[in-house]
Design an enzyme around this catalytic site. Structure first.
Site, short mmCIF file in Angstrom:
data_model
loop_
_atom_site.label_atom_id
_atom_site.label_comp_id
_atom_site.label_asym_id
_atom_site.label_seq_id
_atom_site.Cartn_x
_atom_site.Cartn_y
_atom_site.Cartn_z
N SER A 119 -32.10 -25.34 -0.23
CA SER A 119 -32.21 -26.22 -1.38
C SER A 119 -32.82 -25.56 -2.61
CB SER A 119 -33.03 -27.46 -1.00
OG SER A 119 -34.36 -27.10 -0.64
N SER A 176 -34.67 -22.96 3.25
CA SER A 176 -34.35 -23.31 1.86
C SER A 176 -34.73 -22.25 0.84
CB SER A 176 -35.02 -24.64 1.49
OG SER A 176 -34.42 -25.70 2.19
N LYS A 227 -39.55 -23.84 -8.40
CA LYS A 227 -38.68 -24.90 -7.86
C LYS A 227 -39.25 -26.26 -8.18
CE LYS A 227 -36.57 -26.45 -3.49
NZ LYS A 227 -36.54 -26.27 -2.02
#
Length: 606
Positions: A286, A310, A210
């Site tokens: 996210s 997330s 990420k």
């Protein structure tokens, strides 16, 4: 009290609250009334919020309408604040585990984890609808000479290019992916296999990271277009360095919601990640790109960051495993400090077995031995012999979800009972909505504080429209609101510790809704969809606010064919038990798993 005030809540002492199934504690479903806003309306709303006086009035009314003032800021709370969700080490008895020796390297821990796996997992590997290759499959294919890391990396790069086409073909999996760097790593791995000296079972296995986690040679953008210049990436994050030491191929920086400030994964700067099960749907956020690349078969494992679900939320929407260990189990070094006391790295994986292997690699063993929690690894080969497992269920909370989700998750619990004899225990978890709002105040306050040195000198036009709304709301929270949020954290810590005296885990759906449709008016501005947002985070909060380990695993699909995840929340340091339970759930459901619409076979066996 003020012109717009309503009476604030007066809390009774936590010890006086009834946690039993017949408790008269009132369950508050999220009081979210705001309509969805996107496109030009988002811009107009931002302009209003950023007006000096009018904006303050609008923010006050927003907080009042969402009960933040009544339940958090102005509330009368008897407990003192609890500022962090760290836990002292407790030697909790766990069934069917292996205690790892202190001082092992990441590669040696991976070898220990591989030894915990069943010899062959026919139910997972031979599912009629889905053949998902695992870390062990890649390792065996490389070791036998059936294929090489270079060949797999070549297929991977072709798939990334294909999935980055125009329109619906642009899945927006990655913010950055350097083909030369990927091939360099693959060539080095291939040579190690040719010499008969791979570093570990992760050698040559593709892992996405990420873009909230430092990973050379890439900048860390946090989903923005400005942060990389303000904060250069100078070294690998601790978790990335351990994967690299195991020989993993770091495949690139996965897409994410800007600054992690949203649940959809819609990003106006880098593209909105699409759900591989249906490209017209969101992937969730996210850690949107991390979930989607695993779902699509591009990587068996990816790293995310979990500050408010997330990792687990997009994992559930994309039908993969999402695993957030206990706060402190993984190092935060090299992770953007967007939320100090609630966020940490997490793992997204195609299977529970791969989550275990990745976890064994990146667990933080850098602390002095007298402070370091013991590391138990679950013997998944003996999961089916585990007995007397008790699952705590709060029915009002559990049932506050879409009908497809509720019925699917109930069926999953019935399956666990039928297969293993595990019991569901009815409990009450008080003040769920109060905890959600307290977490929102906490994560928002910490986000704006951590970014203040950048935001003060930044043109607002550099920030996405929906992120500007989030930052405006975050910056409006008072010190009183933050302190009261930490007092509510103390209460919730007490409640959960009491519940864990009667059960091994708490069980819930992972999300209140499945993946919803990406609207055309969202791509340039993002969207404000607080109703779906509240439904998506409904079951995520305790893992972050209280630092508890949690894992989600796919248990079925809604009527539209979109994945549904079930979540297990554990005691501090009980990761091995969580992995056991998730593996049992996976094995019971795997034959019904379906192939995503967008899926790549990197071992080229089909």
């Amino acid at each position: 009290m003020g012109l717009f005030s309503s009476p604030a809540k007066v809390y009774k002492p936590a010890a006086d609250v009834d946690l039993g199934a017949g408790s008269d504690e009132f369950y508050i479903s999220p009081n979210v009334k705001a309509p969805r806003v996107a496109g030009l309306l988002v811009k107009i709303f931002v302009w209003i919020l950023e007006m000096p006086i009018v904006g303050q009035i609008v923010l006050y009314m927003l907080k009042k309408d969402n009960l933040i003032n009544k339940l958090v800021s102005d509330a009368d709370i008897p407990e003192p604040p609890l500022f962090t969700a760290t836990h002292s080490w407790e030697d909790i008895p766990e069934q069917n585990v292996t205690l790892t020796k202190p001082g092992l390297s990441a590669a040696e821990r991976v070898q220990e984890a591989v030894g915990c796996l069943p010899a062959r997992l026919e139910s997972t590997l031979s599912s009629p609808g889905l053949k998902r290759w695992t870390i062990k499959d890649f390792y065996e294919a490389y070791s036998s000479g059936e294929t090489t890391p270079v060949q797999v990396a070549t297929r991977f790069l072709a798939a990334v290019k294909e999935s980055s086409g125009p329109g619906m073909k642009n899945m927006a999996f990655f913010i950055s992916c350097d083909p030369e760097d990927v091939m360099r790593q693959a060539q080095e791995s291939t040579l190690r296999y040719q010499r008969g000296s791979p570093l570990s079972a992760l050698d040559g296995v593709l892992v996405a990271v990420k873009d909230e986690i430092d990973c050379l040679p890439y900048p860390t953008t946090g989903g923005t277009r400005w942060l990389a210049a303000a904060r250069p990436c100078e070294a690998d994050a601790a978790c990335v360095a351990q994967l690299r030491a195991c020989g993993a191929i770091l495949a690139g920086k996965a897409n994410m919601h800007e600054l992690g400030a949203g649940t959809s994964g819609i990003n106006p700067h880098h593209g909105s990640t699409r759900n591989p099960y249906n490209a017209s749907k969101i992937a969730g956020g996210s850690s949107s790109g991390s979930a989607a690349v695993v779902c699509a078969g591009l990587c068996p494992v990816a790293l995310g960051v979990d500050g408010g679900g997330s990792v687990r939320m997009p994992a559930a929407l994309c039908g993969v495993v999402g695993f957030k260990p206990t706060a402190g189990r993984l190092s935060n070094a090299g992770v953007l400090p967007l939320n100090w006391t609630v966020g940490m790295p997490g793992i997204l994986a195609g299977t529970v077995e791969d989550a275990l292997i990745a976890y064994s690699a990146i667990v933080d063993q850098s602390q002095p031995s007298y402070l370091r929690p013991e590391l138990n690894l679950p013997q998944l080969k003996s999961t089916l012999s585990m007995n007397n497992i008790k699952l705590a269920k709060y029915a009002k909370w559990f049932n506050d979800s879409a009908e497809d989700i509720r019925s699917c998750c109930d069926k999953a619990l019935q399956t666990l009972h039928a297969h293993y004899g595990w019991q569901t225990v009815d409990v009450t978890i008080p003040e769920i909505e109060e905890m959600r709002l307290a977490h929102y105040v906490t994560i928002g306050s910490e986000c704006t504080t951590s970014l203040a040195k950048y935001l003060d000198n930044l043109k607002k036009s550099e920030i996405g429209w929906d992120a500007r709304v989030a930052l405006s709301v975050y910056g409006s929270f008072s010190s009183r609101a933050y302190l009261n949020a930490q007092r509510l954290r103390n209460r919730q810590m007490y409640f959960h510790k009491e519940i864990f005296k009667t059960a091994d885990v708490i069980v819930s759906p992972m999300t209140g809704v499945t993946a919803y449709t990406l609207q055309d008016d969202t791509f340039d501005t993002g969207e404000l969809d607080y109703i779906n947002g509240a439904a998506l985070v409904r079951y995520s909060i305790s893992g972050n606010f209280l630092g508890l380990p949690a894992i989600t695993v796919k248990v079925g699909y809604d009527n539209g064919g979109l994945p549904i995840g079930l979540q297990f929340i554990g005691r501090p340091w009980s990761e091995a038990t969580l992995l056991h339970i998730a593996f049992a759930m996976q094995e019971a459901c795997a034959k019904g798993y379906k192939k995503p619409e967008v899926f790549y076979d990197l071992l080229n066996k089909e």
